[in-house]
Write an enzyme that holds these catalytic residues in place. Structure first.
Site, PDB file in Angstrom:
ATOM      1  N   HIS A   1       0.713  -0.758   0.119  1.00 13.96           N
ATOM      2  CA  HIS A   1       0.142  -0.087  -0.193  1.00 13.96           C
ATOM      3  C   HIS A   1       1.057   1.225   0.346  1.00 13.96           C
ATOM      4  O   HIS A   1       1.631   1.011   0.955  1.00 13.96           O
ATOM      5  CB  HIS A   1      -1.146   0.058   1.175  1.00 13.96           C
ATOM      6  CG  HIS A   1      -2.047  -1.078   1.612  1.00 13.96           C
ATOM      7  ND1 HIS A   1      -2.404  -1.100   2.462  1.00 13.96           N
ATOM      8  CD2 HIS A   1      -2.123  -1.980   0.446  1.00 13.96           C
ATOM      9  CE1 HIS A   1      -3.391  -2.802   2.327  1.00 13.96           C
ATOM     10  NE2 HIS A   1      -2.898  -3.066   0.805  1.00 13.96           N
TER      11      HIS A   1
ATOM     12  N   TYR B   1       3.984   2.097  13.207  1.00 13.67           N
ATOM     13  CA  TYR B   1       4.583   3.657  12.471  1.00 13.67           C
ATOM     14  C   TYR B   1       4.056   4.552  12.544  1.00 13.67           C
ATOM     15  O   TYR B   1       2.391   4.823  13.463  1.00 13.67           O
ATOM     16  CB  TYR B   1       4.657   3.000  11.023  1.00 13.67           C
ATOM     17  CG  TYR B   1       2.762   2.611  10.800  1.00 13.67           C
ATOM     18  CD1 TYR B   1       2.079   2.946   9.917  1.00 13.67           C
ATOM     19  CD2 TYR B   1       2.741   0.808  11.113  1.00 13.67           C
ATOM     20  CE1 TYR B   1       0.919   2.825   9.382  1.00 13.67           C
ATOM     21  CE2 TYR B   1       1.142   0.475  10.435  1.00 13.67           C
ATOM     22  CZ  TYR B   1       0.278   1.748  10.397  1.00 13.67           C
ATOM     23  OH  TYR B   1      -1.105   0.620   9.605  1.00 13.67           O
TER      24      TYR B   1
END
Length: 474
Positions: free
Chosen positions: A71, A134
């Site tokens: 992605h 993240y």
């Protein structure tokens, strides 16, 4: 696999531009371990972009072989492993020459990687109970999903060597259905927005960037700097840079009550709106300043000279500069005696020469002309080279001249006689006329812009080219 302790914080470049792998110091003992997963000051000093994280996400994966991606999202990410181990795969899905470039690496808690906007991110867990974390510099929203770009995990062009074959791995049905690289529409880069695009500088920027889809131009009809609605209605996440080519430049009219109000509105209030937008959305702001911020007491003006404007126009430009200086990513490009498309001193003198008129021209103001094509080129150079943010003087190069000396040169080039131009002092010229005070010395030091690799062309050459084009048109 055990974690390697006490690594030195180190950056490693990868084959994908902007993707950087970091070794992180992990400190451990019999109780476990500790690390600084994100440390802005140290990492920015090491070269990590100061990307201003806005959200922290964690993906927990119960079993080895869980595979997620590929992605590419419309924001930057700083990725690390909290527990466990992963095989990471990253594919450049941005428009440009590196489209399709691939980088893979195994990551444990002693490593992290920075992934810029538009680079596809995927990982496969190599241990049970792996937590993948993240930081991102934008807030997730349903609208943002429409800006994602996807690539099939099994794409033959990327040819990612997954440690656990995909047919044995845990995948989502969505990831299985993503397109091959040949069918992927690359994610476009963020755009440059030029406001005030119908003025002299705006027209030069239009010509310089002609045909480039990454630059958008907005004149007053497309973007009214005086309107809050213009700012509120635009999706600033799609932009990286604003170039402000708008300004109130009627130096003498600025001394009137109406002109003073207009000058402050355009040169300060509107600039403050631009600066606020740049700060809120982490944009680069390019702003054009003027020699009128100085009083002309020094023979040459360096970027570090304190401003001391004499008149209202200069005061508004100095105030605008001060506003822009608080934007973390800013370029203030200070110019003098601008010449471009439209009414200007050179065109006026050429017309007088052709009509046989013998003018009196001010001979005690000294400076250099600046042609708009070179301001535009200098701005592009600063942006593309990533030069240090700050103030840069930019005029054309060559021996400083008075307005009278320039007029004489124009007369000679336009078919008249240089001797037909006579000199007069500023005081005599404006005697009995409403006029703004002007700096007598407007020469800008060019050492700083030259140090970036940009060499301003000589005034004499540009003047010949400009008049040659003007005279050939009629």
């Amino acid at each position: 696999m055990s974690i390697e302790f006490s690594k030195k914080l180190t950056a490693h470049e990868t084959p994908i531009p902007g993707v950087v792998l970091y070794d992180l110091p992990v400190h451990g003992d019999n109780r476990g371990w500790f690390k600084e997963n994100w440390q802005r000051e140290k990492m920015v000093a090491l070269g990590l972009p100061d990307f201003r994280p806005a959200q922290n996400n964690i993906s927990f994966n119960e079993k080895a072989g869980t595979t997620r991606g590929i992605h590419a999202e419309p924001w930057d990410k700083f990725i690390s492993v909290a527990t466990g181990r992963i095989f990471g795969a990253w594919v450049d899905l941005r428009e440009g020459p590196s489209f399709g470039a691939v980088f893979t690496a195994e990551l444990d808690p002693s490593q992290a990687i920075f992934i810029p906007r538009g680079v596809g991110n995927a990982f496969q867990t190599l241990a049970d109970n792996t937590a993948y974390t993240y930081l991102v510099n934008d807030h997730w929203s349903a609208d943002a999903q429409g800006q994602y770009t996807f690539l099939n995990l099994a794409d033959e062009t990327a040819a990612i060597a997954w440690p656990i074959p995909l047919e044995q791995a845990e995948l989502s049905d969505k990831d299985k259905a993503h397109p091959r690289l040949a069918d992927v529409a690359p994610m476009p880069a963020k755009k440059i927005l030029v406001v005030g695009a119908d003025g002299q500088l705006g027209k030069a920027l239009r010509e310089l960037y002609d045909g480039e889809t990454g630059v958008e131009f907005a004149g007053r009809n497309e973007f009214d700097l005086a309107s809050e609605d213009s700012f509120a209605s635009r999706n600033w996440k799609n932009y990286s840079t604003i170039i402000n080519a708008a300004a109130y430049t009627a130096v003498d009219a600025a001394e009137s009550p109406e002109g003073r109000t207009a000058a402050w509105a355009i040169n300060v209030t509107a600039v403050a709106r631009l600066a606020r937008t740049a700060v809120e959305h982490d944009l680069t702001l390019v702003h054009v300043s003027s020699d009128y911020v100085f009083d002309g007491a020094r023979t040459t003006h360096a970027e570090s000279e304190p401003v001391a404007p004499l008149g209202v126009y200069g005061q508004t430009k100095a105030a605008g500069d001060a506003v822009v200086s608080v934007v973390p990513r800013h370029y203030i490009v200070r110019t003098s005696w601008v010449i471009g498309e439209g009414n200007n001193f050179v065109r006026t003198m050429a017309s007088l020469a052709q009509r046989g008129i013998e003018p009196s021209v001010v001979d005690d103001q000294i400076g250099r002309l600046t042609f708009t094509q070179d301001i535009a080129a200098g701005i592009r150079h600063l942006l593309e080279t990533g030069s240090d943010y700050g103030v840069y003087n930019l005029s054309n190069d060559g021996e400083p001249q008075s307005w009278a000396a320039i007029a004489a040169d124009v007369f000679g080039l336009a078919g008249g006689q240089a001797s037909h131009v006579s000199g007069v002092s500023t005081e005599e010229y404006f005697k009995g006329k409403p006029a703004a005070p002007r700096p007598l010395n407007s020469v800008l030091a060019l050492d700083k812009i030259r140090a970036t690799g940009f060499q301003p062309p000589q005034v004499s050459q540009r003047l010949k080219e400009y008049l040659g084009a003007e005279l050939s048109q009629g």
